[in-house]
Every structure is written in C-alpha cells, then in structure tokens.
Scaffold this motif. Structure first.
Motif, PDB file in Angstrom:
ATOM      1  N   PHE A 115       0.851  -1.192   0.000  1.00  0.00           N
ATOM      2  CA  PHE A 115       0.000   0.000   0.000  1.00  0.00           C
ATOM      3  C   PHE A 115       0.890   1.247   0.000  1.00  0.00           C
ATOM      4  O   PHE A 115       1.722   1.421   0.892  1.00  0.00           O
ATOM      5  CB  PHE A 115      -0.865  -0.063   1.265  1.00  0.00           C
ATOM      6  N   TRP A 117       1.213   5.670  -1.041  1.00  0.00           N
ATOM      7  CA  TRP A 117       0.472   6.917  -1.263  1.00  0.00           C
ATOM      8  C   TRP A 117       1.414   7.984  -1.797  1.00  0.00           C
ATOM      9  O   TRP A 117       2.642   7.883  -1.651  1.00  0.00           O
ATOM     10  CB  TRP A 117      -0.193   7.392   0.025  1.00  0.00           C
ATOM     11  N   GLY A 135      -2.744   0.397  -4.348  1.00  0.00           N
ATOM     12  CA  GLY A 135      -2.849  -0.865  -3.602  1.00  0.00           C
ATOM     13  C   GLY A 135      -2.459  -2.021  -4.500  1.00  0.00           C
ATOM     14  O   GLY A 135      -2.818  -2.052  -5.677  1.00  0.00           O
ATOM     15  N   LEU A 141      -7.925  -3.486   1.986  1.00  0.00           N
ATOM     16  CA  LEU A 141      -7.619  -2.236   2.688  1.00  0.00           C
ATOM     17  C   LEU A 141      -8.316  -2.240   4.043  1.00  0.00           C
ATOM     18  O   LEU A 141      -9.371  -2.863   4.185  1.00  0.00           O
ATOM     19  CB  LEU A 141      -8.085  -1.033   1.859  1.00  0.00           C
ATOM     20  N   ARG A 181     -14.812  -1.242   3.425  1.00  0.00           N
ATOM     21  CA  ARG A 181     -13.618  -2.061   3.509  1.00  0.00           C
ATOM     22  C   ARG A 181     -13.249  -2.437   2.078  1.00  0.00           C
ATOM     23  O   ARG A 181     -13.577  -3.516   1.610  1.00  0.00           O
ATOM     24  CB  ARG A 181     -13.969  -3.307   4.327  1.00  0.00           C
ATOM     25  N   LEU A 206      -6.814   3.122   8.881  1.00  0.00           N
ATOM     26  CA  LEU A 206      -6.370   3.911   7.724  1.00  0.00           C
ATOM     27  C   LEU A 206      -6.148   5.366   8.140  1.00  0.00           C
ATOM     28  O   LEU A 206      -5.171   5.995   7.758  1.00  0.00           O
ATOM     29  CB  LEU A 206      -7.423   3.818   6.617  1.00  0.00           C
TER      30      LEU A 206
END
Ligand SMILES: [Zn+2]
Length: 216
Positions: A115, A117, A135, A141, A181, A206
């Motif tokens: 994962f 970002w 992802g 997640l 989810r 998260l």
C-alpha cells in the motif's frame, strides 16, 4: 470505457456554483475528462445557473459598479492569459490525467504492506487534502469511515466494497453513512485519486496511518 459510478447531481451543482472544495473539484475534473454524461449534466447546470443570474434584478449599486469594473477591464492590457507551465511529475507508473498537470505530485511512499500513497498539492489551495493511493492486486484495505465526504476516482486497476465494483473512470462519493472495507481487484494494482472534503477525517486504522503523514 463504460462508467458506472458518477458524481451526484448535488456535487455537479456545487462544482457549477464554485462551492465545491478544491480537492473534490480536482477529483471531479478528472472524472469529467472521461465522462461525456457528466460533462453534459454539468453544462446543463451551468446554463440554468446563468439563466437565474440573468433574471435577477440589478442591485441599486450595480450600475456604478459595472461602470467602474468596465473601466478597470479596459485598462488591463489585452495580453492573452497564460496558463502556468505543467509541473514536473515523478514516474508513478501511470500517465496522470490532464486535469492534474498543474498539480505538484510527490513520489510513491510506503504506507503499509502493498500500500503506497503520494501527496498531491494544488498551488492555489495548498490546504486541500488530496492524494494518490496505490494498492497491490488483491489487497484488502483497512475498514474505514469518515466524518464527511470522500471523493475517489479510479485511474487504474479496480476496487470493490460492499456497495459495488469500481473501474477506471468510476468516481465514488462516500459520506458519513459509508463505513467501507475496499478490496483491490486481483487483475492488477489499483491506483486512485482521492480527496477529503473540508474537515473530513478518516477513522479506523487507515486514518491512524495517514493522519501523522498527511494530517488527515
Ligand atoms: Zn460521470
């Protein structure tokens, strides 16, 4: 490309009225790039908005204000408005949409196993909460909810949650009611552009992962 998930009418109306947050407006602009249906809806809303403005009686001060504004406009040299040059963007493994060419985009950063970002910044609204999320294929997640609106546009791969499956071109608006989810499709990695509106905060793990990094 068949698009199944679109922004709601209220979102398009807010975009037409200029009241949508800068981050959300960017996500919707990316959606509009690939969605004829929403471009047509938006044009309809803008036409209605223009007609309402035209029908409004002029305010008493308007005549003088109009004259002064015209004087000022005439004083401005008629050089064409130049768009700022596109920002240099890191190699992220996908071609970013046109609507993002003026964004400052950071490199992929690790957020958790499989994962990543990347921070997305708008020069005119540096406070906007915008990010790209990537992802790994098949990744589950963490479940999360929010206290406001989350806008998410799929750029590559696919994602599904309790409400449906999202493919490139699809836009998801999740509000307080949604506690989801998401699961990344098994066919490939998934890359999304996401923005949180205003004071929206993410709950759950998260949120705990992202908050210290991006202040969400
Ligand atoms: Zn659409």
């Amino acid at each position: 490309m068949t698009i199944h998930h679109h922004p709601g009418d209220e979102t398009l109306l807010r975009l037409a009225a200029g009241t949508l947050g800068a981050g959300s407006a960017l996500v919707v602009a990316v959606h509009l790039e690939g969605c004829t249906r929403c471009r047509e809806h938006l044009a309809g809303f803008e036409a209605v908005g223009g007609a309402i403005l035209e029908e409004m009686p002029p305010a008493p001060l308007a005549a003088d204000l109009f004259g002064r504004t015209m004087e000022r406009l005439q004083a401005i040299p008629s050089t064409p408005v130049r768009e700022p040059p596109p920002k240099k963007q890191p190699a992220l493994g996908i071609e970013l949409p046109q609507a993002m060419r003026h964004c400052e985009v950071g490199p992929w950063r690790w957020l958790g196993p499989g994962f990543h970002w990347s921070k997305v910044k708008l020069a005119e609204s540096p406070e906007a909460k915008i990010m790209l999320l990537k992802g790994r294929a098949g990744l589950h997640l963490p479940a999360h909810g929010h206290t406001g609106l989350e806008f998410m546009q799929v750029l590559a791969g696919s994602l599904s949650d309790e409400r449906g499956r999202y493919f490139p071109g699809d836009l998801d608006e999740a509000d307080d009611e949604v506690d989801h989810r998401p699961v990344v499709g098994r066919e490939s990695d998934c890359i999304c552009l996401a923005a949180l509106e205003g004071d929206t905060r993410l709950h759950g793990i998260l949120g705990r992962l992202l908050r210290p990094l991006v202040g969400f």
